[in-house]
Motif scaffolding. Structure first.
Motif, PDB file in Angstrom:
ATOM      1  N   LYS A   1       3.637  -2.629  -8.166  1.00 31.01           N
ATOM      2  CA  LYS A   1       4.487  -1.224  -8.295  1.00 31.01           C
ATOM      3  C   LYS A   1       6.356  -0.961  -7.128  1.00 31.01           C
ATOM      4  O   LYS A   1       6.906  -0.747  -7.760  1.00 31.01           O
TER       5      LYS A   1
ATOM      6  N   ALA B   1      -4.504   2.299 -10.365  1.00 28.32           N
ATOM      7  CA  ALA B   1      -4.867   3.137  -9.916  1.00 28.32           C
ATOM      8  C   ALA B   1      -4.713   4.859  -9.616  1.00 28.32           C
ATOM      9  O   ALA B   1      -3.446   5.164  -9.497  1.00 28.32           O
TER      10      ALA B   1
ATOM     11  N   GLY C   1      -5.416   3.656   1.484  1.00 29.01           N
ATOM     12  CA  GLY C   1      -4.681   2.975   1.844  1.00 29.01           C
ATOM     13  C   GLY C   1      -3.347   3.601   1.401  1.00 29.01           C
ATOM     14  O   GLY C   1      -2.533   3.923   0.336  1.00 29.01           O
TER      15      GLY C   1
ATOM     16  N   PRO D   1       1.850   4.374   5.505  1.00 27.15           N
ATOM     17  CA  PRO D   1       2.522   4.684   6.533  1.00 27.15           C
ATOM     18  C   PRO D   1       0.710   4.546   7.938  1.00 27.15           C
ATOM     19  O   PRO D   1       0.907   4.037   8.749  1.00 27.15           O
TER      20      PRO D   1
ATOM     21  N   ARG E   1      -5.278  -0.601   0.008  1.00 24.38           N
ATOM     22  CA  ARG E   1      -3.593  -0.929  -1.676  1.00 24.38           C
ATOM     23  C   ARG E   1      -2.597  -0.127  -0.930  1.00 24.38           C
ATOM     24  O   ARG E   1      -1.331   0.382  -1.588  1.00 24.38           O
ATOM     25  N   PRO E   2      -1.749  -1.035   0.446  1.00 22.04           N
ATOM     26  CA  PRO E   2      -0.829  -0.663   0.681  1.00 22.04           C
ATOM     27  C   PRO E   2       0.697  -1.062  -0.595  1.00 22.04           C
ATOM     28  O   PRO E   2       0.495  -2.763  -1.600  1.00 22.04           O
TER      29      PRO E   2
ATOM     30  N   VAL F   1       4.701  -0.540  -0.514  1.00 23.47           N
ATOM     31  CA  VAL F   1       6.068  -0.209   0.477  1.00 23.47           C
ATOM     32  C   VAL F   1       6.116  -1.762   1.647  1.00 23.47           C
ATOM     33  O   VAL F   1       6.912  -2.613   1.672  1.00 23.47           O
TER      34      VAL F   1
HETATM   35  C1  LIG Z   1      -2.587   5.357  -5.644  1.00 31.32           C
HETATM   36  C2  LIG Z   1      -1.543   4.606  -4.969  1.00 31.32           C
HETATM   37  N1  LIG Z   1      -2.177   3.904  -4.149  1.00 31.32           N
HETATM   38  C3  LIG Z   1      -1.371   2.767  -2.883  1.00 31.32           C
HETATM   39  C4  LIG Z   1       0.286   3.277  -2.985  1.00 31.32           C
HETATM   40  C5  LIG Z   1       0.495   2.762  -1.496  1.00 31.32           C
HETATM   41  O1  LIG Z   1       0.884   3.372  -1.412  1.00 31.32           O
HETATM   42  P1  LIG Z   1       2.381   2.899  -0.271  1.00 31.32           P
HETATM   43  O2  LIG Z   1       3.609   3.794  -1.691  1.00 31.32           O
HETATM   44  O3  LIG Z   1       2.733   4.194   0.768  1.00 31.32           O
HETATM   45  O4  LIG Z   1       2.844   1.242   0.494  1.00 31.32           O
HETATM   46  C6  LIG Z   1       0.707   4.581  -3.245  1.00 31.32           C
HETATM   47  C7  LIG Z   1       1.869   4.861  -3.527  1.00 31.32           C
HETATM   48  O5  LIG Z   1       2.433   5.770  -4.162  1.00 31.32           O
HETATM   49  C8  LIG Z   1      -0.433   5.272  -4.120  1.00 31.32           C
HETATM   50  O6  LIG Z   1       0.168   5.968  -5.672  1.00 31.32           O
END
Ligand SMILES: Cc1ncc(COP(=O)(O)O)c(C=O)c1O
Length: 358
Positions: free
Chosen positions: A43, A84, A209, A212, A226-227, A229
């Protein structure tokens, strides 16, 4: 600034390819070192070219937030996706999920018995597998970790195949909280996985995940992270200390349209950068080439930036780079990203899943 860009109308979003590739490689290595599978959240970029690079670097699958994002990435040939999100599956969404079945392996989140029953009724039993969502401290969606077994049992009774548990430790988005959130995440997922085992199911996916908390993700408890950003980073990540300004791969290019004393106004506002402004950030974004500047105000088409007294500000008409507070909201507003390699624009990538928010 490269000449060939001077004719391009501002504002526009540009990705530095070298920085992007380094960010992708670094996170892949970090996951491998801890024995974790990496399932990046796409996303953030909504771009096929970037997801392909993540998979080429070792990602075992991708994460999406909506059925519409899943449709775009399945259509492009991605074989393994996790939605997710506790999707509320009515008849129309069920039909869309069934249309994806057989074309890709699909996982989906559930956080209520009612949601699980709707999913089973409208999508069928073999269309998607399920992960039970638990709350690890962000207090958004997800059941209490100790209740994961009960919900897994109800989902199983509804005819669904439960593969495991997941959480999003979103409370990592607060200064100094990344390690705490990673610890909460591991504790919650350990409890949840045990609760699922207690009803006789062995969870093969234990997923968490955030960007940060990524470097503190516990490889003993989790099986995957699952990062999202991290591919680009942004002003929030810089201010949280998750990355340096040099590790920010995506910036908006804007023109100075007004200049008074120590204050300039840029032609990129909330319609380009997004309006996210957590209370703890210094302003509405940061300028990577002027780290002493503060983006003090933003309206739809204006970003107002102040500089310390005595500092020479950019001239009227000058191009200035700005990092948004939250890069996902910038991408969601963009049709395409200009791709830059060593100061030269080399391609454009479509934001393929633009508007895919249903
Ligand atoms: C369900 C879920 N998984 C993973 C992520 C990814 O995390 P980040 O945006 O800190 O990289 C998000 C981000 O909003 C999320 O809502």
């Amino acid at each position: 600034m490269p000449d060939l860009w001077s004719a391009r109308p501002t504002p526009y979003a540009a990705v530095d390819l070298d920085v992007l590739e380094t960010n992708i490689a670094r996170m892949a290595a970090s996951a491998t070192t801890r024995g974790l599978s990496l399932r990046p959240h796409v996303k953030t970029h909504k771009c096929l070219e970037i997801a392909r690079r993540q998979v080429a670097a070792g990602a075992t699958g991708i994460t999406v937030a909506t059925v519409a994002e899943a449709e775009v990435f399945v259509e492009a040939g991605f074989p393994d996706l996790f939605i997710a999100y506790p999707v509320w599956v009515d008849a129309a969404r069920g039909a869309r999920l069934r249309a994806l079945a057989g074309r890709a392996a699909l996982l989906i989140g559930v956080d209520s018995v009612e949601g699980a029953r709707m999913l089973a009724r409208h999508a069928g039993h073999d269309t998607v597998d399920v992960l039970v969502e638990v709350d690890s401290g962000h207090h958004r969606t997800g059941v209490a970790p100790a209740r994961a077994g009960q919900l897994a049992a109800a989902a199983t009774d509804a005819g669904l195949h439960v593969r495991g548990v997941f959480t999003f430790p979103g409370h990592s988005y607060s200064p100094g909280q990344a390690e705490v959130a990673a610890g909460d995440e591991a504790a919650a997922l350990r409890t949840a996985a045990d609760a699922v085992r207690a009803i006789g199911l062995e969870p093969d996916v234990v997923s968490g995940g955030s960007t940060p908390s990524a470097s503190s993700t516990d490889g003993d408890v989790l099986t995957e992270m699952r990062p999202g950003v991290y591919v680009f980073n942004d002003a929030q990540q810089v201010e949280l200390g998750s990355c340096s300004p040099a590790q920010v791969a995506l910036t908006a290019y804007a023109t100075v349209v007004s200049r008074r004393a120590n204050r300039i106004v840029l032609d990129a506002g909330s319609k380009v950068l997004g309006a996210d402004r957590p209370t703890w950030t210094t302003g509405f974004g940061r300028l990577p080439d002027h780290l002493d500047a503060v983006v003090v105000a933003m309206s739809e088409h204006h970003a107002t930036v102040t500089f310390p007294a005595g500092v020479l500000t950019p001239e009227l008409g000058e191009l200035v780079r700005i990092m948004p507070n939250h890069v996902c909201t910038l991408v969601n507003l963009a049709d395409e990203l200009v791709v830059v390699r060593q100061g030269r624009a080399v391609e454009r990538w479509a934001v393929a899943a633009r508007g895919a928010n249903t």
